[in-house]
Design a protein around this motif. Structure first.
Motif, mmCIF file in Angstrom:
data_model
loop_
_atom_site.group_PDB
_atom_site.id
_atom_site.type_symbol
_atom_site.label_atom_id
_atom_site.label_comp_id
_atom_site.label_asym_id
_atom_site.label_seq_id
_atom_site.Cartn_x
_atom_site.Cartn_y
_atom_site.Cartn_z
ATOM 1 N N SER A 1 -31.719 -40.325 1.555
ATOM 2 C CA SER A 1 -30.564 -39.518 1.954
ATOM 3 C C SER A 1 -30.942 -38.057 2.166
ATOM 4 C CB SER A 1 -29.462 -39.626 0.890
ATOM 5 O OG SER A 1 -29.016 -40.948 0.774
ATOM 6 N N ILE A 2 -31.829 -37.545 1.313
ATOM 7 C CA ILE A 2 -32.256 -36.154 1.462
ATOM 8 C C ILE A 2 -33.049 -35.979 2.753
ATOM 9 C CG2 ILE A 2 -33.728 -34.363 0.473
ATOM 10 C CD1 ILE A 2 -32.945 -35.426 -2.296
ATOM 11 N N PHE A 3 -33.929 -36.937 3.034
ATOM 12 C CA PHE A 3 -34.689 -36.868 4.282
ATOM 13 C C PHE A 3 -33.749 -36.910 5.478
ATOM 14 C CE2 PHE A 3 -36.692 -39.105 7.839
ATOM 15 C CZ PHE A 3 -37.771 -38.262 8.079
ATOM 16 N N GLU A 4 -32.751 -37.789 5.439
ATOM 17 C CA GLU A 4 -31.795 -37.891 6.543
ATOM 18 C C GLU A 4 -31.019 -36.593 6.712
ATOM 19 O OE1 GLU A 4 -28.598 -38.680 9.141
ATOM 20 O OE2 GLU A 4 -28.418 -37.913 7.092
ATOM 21 N N GLN A 5 -30.659 -35.967 5.611
ATOM 22 C CA GLN A 5 -29.868 -34.746 5.679
ATOM 23 C C GLN A 5 -30.608 -33.636 6.420
ATOM 24 O OE1 GLN A 5 -26.889 -33.672 5.046
ATOM 25 N NE2 GLN A 5 -27.277 -31.469 5.170
ATOM 26 N N PHE A 6 -31.894 -33.482 6.139
ATOM 27 C CA PHE A 6 -32.632 -32.349 6.697
ATOM 28 C C PHE A 6 -33.386 -32.694 7.980
ATOM 29 C CE2 PHE A 6 -32.197 -31.254 2.182
ATOM 30 C CZ PHE A 6 -31.615 -30.010 2.316
ATOM 31 N N ALA A 7 -33.686 -33.976 8.194
ATOM 32 C CA ALA A 7 -34.497 -34.331 9.358
ATOM 33 C C ALA A 7 -33.717 -35.054 10.445
ATOM 34 C CB ALA A 7 -35.682 -35.209 8.917
ATOM 35 N N GLY B 1 -26.044 -43.372 1.208
ATOM 36 C CA GLY B 1 -27.396 -43.907 1.169
ATOM 37 C C GLY B 1 -27.488 -45.405 1.345
ATOM 38 N N PRO B 2 -28.708 -45.910 1.599
ATOM 39 C CA PRO B 2 -28.911 -47.321 1.931
ATOM 40 C C PRO B 2 -29.390 -48.184 0.767
ATOM 41 C CG PRO B 2 -30.855 -46.098 2.547
ATOM 42 C CD PRO B 2 -29.925 -45.116 1.841
ATOM 43 N N LEU B 3 -29.147 -47.787 -0.485
ATOM 44 C CA LEU B 3 -29.691 -48.535 -1.610
ATOM 45 C C LEU B 3 -29.218 -49.987 -1.635
ATOM 46 C CD1 LEU B 3 -29.730 -46.052 -4.635
ATOM 47 C CD2 LEU B 3 -31.588 -46.740 -3.123
ATOM 48 N N LEU B 4 -27.999 -50.252 -1.192
ATOM 49 C CA LEU B 4 -27.523 -51.631 -1.168
ATOM 50 C C LEU B 4 -28.318 -52.443 -0.150
ATOM 51 C CD1 LEU B 4 -25.623 -53.763 -2.201
ATOM 52 C CD2 LEU B 4 -23.852 -52.917 -0.661
ATOM 53 N N TYR B 5 -28.607 -51.861 1.001
ATOM 54 C CA TYR B 5 -29.473 -52.535 1.980
ATOM 55 C C TYR B 5 -30.855 -52.785 1.381
ATOM 56 C CZ TYR B 5 -26.056 -50.714 5.392
ATOM 57 O OH TYR B 5 -24.920 -50.401 6.086
#
Length: 644
Positions: free
Chosen positions: A239-245, A69-73
């Motif tokens: 991350s969940i959105f990226e996984q499914f979409a 995931g991008p939390l650090l960004y």
């Protein structure tokens, strides 16, 4: 309370000071650090990142994957937008580390008052000193996540003591660590599981002590659980959105880390590498951070083993014995706390033991790198692990013998120690930052010369073939800073820069090349140089120009003759013959700049007197240095075959 506040300020001072020094020196991100600057600036754009940084582990796996995931960004997005790419990146990392240090202090204070809070700041300051000032503002995950990981361990300890208020914070920090750096997977999962079990045990013990379930406790537990669920949902939404979409990165992570092609270093080697920091001197203080797994150390005969840490690591027997001794100390501390019915000490010792077990599991399962050996950055989590184990043992012993010394005197002594260690860390020190400062002047210089690219974008960027050079990424970050869009067709770079920067064949008209040395890229017709960073300073450049003029005149008027060794080398076919007189000045200059003449000079094959031999040698030395350190940017048309 005042002493506690002073200790917190002292522990955080080196972090703020390191950021101020970096900004004052004109820091610009280079190497992998530049990717964090680029993607942090992307957060408030149409190129919103949904994944973390690309992992080096996936280079050897069948399926390429990014960190989850991008939390650090996301964390760095506001500072880089407000303060600019370079200053904002440094300020963002400093804020992250200061927040983690403050979290450590608050948890310790809640668990044991000012005394334990001051002790936690002494340990934090010591760990920061071991890391060195450069690491405190290094955005790359192996550096920037160390203090947050120590904070996470403290939060888990507090949760196991029944502190429901710490539960949402622990969930947030756990998500931050796991999404930013998959290396923390085993550590975060093991500690989180213990946190849930420990919390359940504490709540059950409280219920028994109260003679039954308390409505107030139930309400607090429901509120904490709901808030924790909300935190997890927010943290993992991208991350969940990226996984499914999108690309299904989470699935690829699970398949990638279990790839049979990834060979782990094994638990015997892992135990040795853990013991090197946790149980054997110099432990987790200086100079352990700088020397850990460092190749080519003095007195180490085998660089290959040194790179993996085996040549300077303890034997397996010594490692196991020292780890067994540590386990015995932890066991004695737990037994002593149990006899005193000191639940808080039992929990922190158990947390330390679980953390140590997770560390051994992580080390044993650590995959070998691209070149077949373990690398320094993949084991940096050992420092917060060791610091927490040390803190756990020390706090338990202090609670056992707390009557042996006046609490105020002990707290004051710890504050003085914190200030002293923090003061030492105000001095600039690179104990193992991921990127070297040596590339910063070149990238900064090239960034000032990007005016020719304005209005030409999007530009196709072509990564150099040199492995892991730190300049290209820094130049790309400078391009983004001045508003020059770019795209790439390199699959690995796309995983760093995001799919929106994919070259389609029509979304760029020219390409940008980064070339080492002063010679233009002969393989790219039509290339035009737009920026150059001279590898020599002004004084050395002036000396080189003077030598070039005098030596060109010498060659064109006197010519060059081989000495006896040179004549034998020519007859043996080891070197080509020197051109005969007469030579024009242009021909003499061409010969002077050639590698052919450099070979003659380096092998001392020319018939020259001492003065001229010294001048030729100095010229070759300066010229070689210039070629190694000079970096140029070229703009070239895109070939038709590159558009397909």
């Amino acid at each position: 309370m005042r002493l506690f506040v002073v200790s917190v300020a002292a522990a955080m001072a080196p972090i703020a000071f390191a950021a101020a020094v970096a900004i004052h020196r004109g820091y610009v991100p280079v190497g992998d650090s530049a990717f964090f600057a680029i993607r942090a600036r992307d957060v408030f754009s149409r190129q919103l990142p949904l994944l973390g940084e690309a992992t080096s582990v996936s280079l050897t796996a069948k399926l390429p994957f990014n960190n989850p995931g991008p939390l650090l960004y996301d964390f760095l997005a506001i500072p880089t937008s407000v303060f600019g790419t370079a200053a904002g990146l440094v300020i963002g990392v400093a804020l992250l580390n200061c927040s983690a240090a403050l979290g450590i202090a608050v948890v310790a204070y809640r668990r044991g008052g000012a005394g334990l809070g001051v002790a936690s700041m002494a340990v934090t300051a010591a760990m920061c000193w071991a890391m060195g000032s450069h690491v405190l503002v290094d955005p790359v995950q192996p550096s920037s996540l160390l203090l947050p990981f120590l904070c996470f361990a403290m939060l888990i300890w507090s949760v196991t003591c029944g502190d429901l208020k710490s539960l949402p914070w622990a969930a947030g920090v756990a998500s931050f660590l796991l999404m930013s750096y998959v290396t923390y997977a085993y550590l975060v999962v093991v500690l989180s599981a213990w946190g849930v079990v420990g919390l359940a045990l504490s709540l059950r013990a409280d219920r028994r002590a109260d003679g039954g379930p308390s409505p107030a406790t139930r309400q607090r537990a429901r509120r904490a659980s709901a808030l924790t669920g909300l935190v997890l949902a927010v943290c993992w939404a991208q991350s969940i959105f990226e996984q499914f979409a999108r690309t299904g990165n989470a699935t690829r992570v699970l398949k990638g880390v279990n790839d049979p092609g990834l060979k782990p270093i094994g638990f015997s080697v892992g135990a040795r590498l853990v013991a090197k920091v946790v149980t054997l001197p110099p432990w987790w203080v200086r100079p352990s951070y700088a020397r850990y797994l460092a190749a080519n150390q003095p007195g180490v005969p085998n660089p290959g083993k040194s790179a993996m840490g085996l040549a300077t690591s303890p034997s397996l027997l010594v490692a196991l014995c020292s780890l067994a001794l540590l386990a015995a100390v932890l066991g004695w501390c737990a037994w002593s706390a149990h006899r005193r019915a000191d639940r808080q000490s039992i929990r922190i010792i158990t947390t330390a033991a679980v953390l140590l077990a997770g560390g051994l599991l992580t080390a044993g399962r650590m995959p070998l790198g691209v070149f077949g050996f373990a690398t320094q950055h993949t084991f940096r989590w050992l420092w917060p692990l060791s610091a927490f184990v040390f803190f756990a043992i020390g706090s338990t012993l202090a609670r056992r013998w707390r009557r042996a010394a006046p609490p105020t005197a002990l707290v004051a002594a710890l504050v003085v120690a914190t200030i002293a260690v923090a003061s030492l860390n105000l001095l600039p020190s690179d104990q193992g930052a991921m990127e070297s400062e040596s590339a910063v002047p070149a990238v900064r210089d090239l960034g000032r010369q990007l005016g020719a690219l304005r209005g030409r974008g999007p530009i196709l960027i072509v990564p150099p073939t040199t492995f892991h050079e730190p300049y290209s990424e820094g130049v790309w970050a400078q391009m983004q800073r001045v508003g020059i869009p770019f795209v790439t067709n390199d699959p690995y770079e796309l995983r760093h820069l995001g799919p929106a920067r994919k070259f389609t064949g029509t979304n760029a008209r020219v390409k940008l090349l980064l070339v080492f040395g002063s010679r233009p890229p002969h393989s790219t017709p039509g290339a035009r140089r737009i920026a150059v960073h001279d590898g020599l300073d002004r004084r050395a450049s002036a000396e080189l120009r003077a030598l070039s003029s005098s030596l060109t005149a010498y060659i064109s008027h006197r010519g060059l003759r081989p000495n006896n060794d040179g004549a034998r080398a020519v007859r043996a076919g080891q070197v080509a013959r020197l051109p005969a007189l007469p030579l024009s000045r242009a021909d003499a200059e061409t010969l002077l700049r050639s590698q052919h003449l450099a070979t003659w000079v380096e092998r001392d094959l020319l018939a020259l007197d001492r003065a001229w031999r010294s001048r030729f040698s100095r010229y070759v030395e300066l010229r070689s240095q210039q070629e190694r350190a000079t970096i140029a940017l070229y703009l070239a048309p895109i070939r038709p075959d590159e558009r397909s």
